[in-house]
Design a protein around this motif. Sequence first.
Motif, short mmCIF file in Angstrom:
data_model
loop_
_atom_site.label_atom_id
_atom_site.label_comp_id
_atom_site.label_asym_id
_atom_site.label_seq_id
_atom_site.Cartn_x
_atom_site.Cartn_y
_atom_site.Cartn_z
N ILE A 137 0.66 -1.42 0.01
CA ILE A 137 0.05 0.04 0.05
C ILE A 137 0.81 1.38 0.02
N LEU A 138 1.88 1.34 0.77
CA LEU A 138 2.91 2.55 0.72
C LEU A 138 3.68 2.57 -0.64
N GLU A 139 3.84 1.52 -1.29
CA GLU A 139 4.48 1.83 -2.35
C GLU A 139 3.51 2.03 -3.37
N ILE A 140 2.46 1.72 -3.54
CA ILE A 140 1.36 2.23 -4.43
C ILE A 140 1.06 3.76 -4.23
N THR A 141 0.87 4.05 -3.17
CA THR A 141 0.55 5.38 -2.92
C THR A 141 1.71 6.51 -2.60
N GLU A 142 2.66 6.02 -2.65
CA GLU A 142 3.87 6.95 -2.45
C GLU A 142 3.80 8.23 -3.56
N PRO A 143 3.77 7.99 -4.98
CA PRO A 143 3.51 9.03 -5.86
C PRO A 143 2.58 10.14 -5.30
N LEU A 144 1.41 9.74 -4.85
CA LEU A 144 0.49 10.66 -4.50
C LEU A 144 0.71 11.34 -3.24
N ARG A 145 1.11 10.53 -2.31
CA ARG A 145 1.90 11.23 -1.00
C ARG A 145 2.77 12.19 -1.09
N GLU A 146 3.98 11.88 -2.01
CA GLU A 146 4.95 12.82 -2.32
C GLU A 146 4.15 14.16 -2.87
N SER A 147 3.24 14.12 -3.62
CA SER A 147 2.60 15.22 -4.31
C SER A 147 1.68 15.97 -3.40
N LEU A 148 1.04 15.46 -2.40
CA LEU A 148 0.35 16.00 -1.39
C LEU A 148 1.32 16.78 -0.32
N ARG A 149 2.52 16.03 -0.14
CA ARG A 149 3.31 16.66 0.87
C ARG A 149 3.84 18.06 0.27
N LEU A 150 4.37 17.80 -0.78
CA LEU A 150 4.99 19.09 -1.57
C LEU A 150 3.90 20.45 -1.56
N ALA A 151 2.74 19.93 -1.87
CA ALA A 151 1.79 20.92 -1.74
C ALA A 151 1.06 21.10 -0.54
N GLY A 152 1.63 20.76 0.63
CA GLY A 152 1.16 21.25 2.01
C GLY A 152 0.06 20.52 2.29
N ASN A 153 -0.48 19.64 1.71
CA ASN A 153 -1.81 18.94 1.94
C ASN A 153 -1.68 18.08 3.01
N PRO A 154 -2.49 18.22 4.13
CA PRO A 154 -2.24 17.11 5.26
C PRO A 154 -2.77 15.51 4.82
N VAL A 155 -3.18 15.55 4.07
CA VAL A 155 -4.07 14.12 3.74
C VAL A 155 -2.63 13.33 3.19
N TYR A 156 -1.33 13.84 2.96
CA TYR A 156 -0.37 12.75 2.69
C TYR A 156 -0.05 12.05 4.12
N LYS A 157 -0.57 12.56 5.19
CA LYS A 157 -0.29 11.54 6.52
C LYS A 157 -1.19 10.41 6.65
N GLU A 158 -2.04 10.37 5.59
CA GLU A 158 -2.86 9.14 5.70
C GLU A 158 -2.27 7.90 5.04
N LEU A 159 -2.88 6.57 5.60
CA LEU A 159 -2.48 5.62 4.97
C LEU A 159 -2.94 5.24 3.60
N PHE A 160 -4.30 5.64 3.65
CA PHE A 160 -5.06 5.13 2.37
C PHE A 160 -5.43 6.43 1.64
N ILE A 161 -4.81 6.40 0.35
CA ILE A 161 -4.78 7.82 -0.50
C ILE A 161 -5.35 7.18 -1.67
N THR A 162 -6.25 8.04 -2.66
CA THR A 162 -6.64 7.80 -4.00
C THR A 162 -6.70 8.92 -4.88
N CYS A 163 -6.78 8.72 -6.21
CA CYS A 163 -6.54 9.67 -7.02
C CYS A 163 -7.88 9.58 -8.00
#
Length: 245
Positions: A137-163
């Motif tokens: 799950i971490l590997e699958i969501t990493e591209p989204l997590r990094e995008s959110l982190r760079l944008a300062g969006n706190p959703v990057y902290k969550e385990l389950f993220i979707t696009c």
Amino acid sequence: MAKMGRPIVRGGSLKSIEQLGIENICATFEADGFRAERNYLNSHFGNGNLVRVSGLLGLPTADKLYPYQCLLVTEHPEITHGFLDKLILLDDNGDSIGYIKDDSGAKLIGFKDRRGKELSEQVIQLTAQSQQWIEEILEITEPLRESLRLAGNPVYKELFITCGYGFSTPSSVTQPAWNRSKFNSMPKSLEVLVNQFAPYQHMLQCDLRQFLERVTLTSIRSSCGVMVYLRTKSVTEMAKALGMV
């Protein structure tokens, strides 16, 4: 595949995936990361190609992480819908607080609000199998997590993220509604599920649609509890398996 391609700079709007080249699409994604701006997506991946491209890249589009949630509940019936909902993985400093690995193994740490303030924290000791699922799950969501982190969006902290259904702005995962109302209004959604479950229809004692309408994390958890009771003939053991004691 990215190593075999070259990043697409522009001019892909009217090209098919085949014309763009899958290896070049991969190289572009590797270089630029996940981006949701429509002009960028059209010029790099082509108008009308986004759903297929998101599939080729293995992005966590709508409902794609739901099977992982179902598997986690079957492995750990004490996990509830509330525990998984917006499970916080990282703190404000980027340190892992929801998924901890140490000498004793790995565990998920979340909260089960209905247990009351003092008992709300819940620790799930993972098995080797469930730890592997979390890593995937971490590997699958990493591209989204990094995008959110760079944008300062706190959703990057969550385990389950979707696009969403392609390249929508990443957001928290919501539980899919497999019910009569949705299937009646969105027959295509039912068709996709029926095709996926068709190889296992012979194992069911009811119509496939009836089965799908009953699938929820809560019903899976309840079934796991019943299995424990049938095996042990103990209400206490069933309660322990469900994290109720």
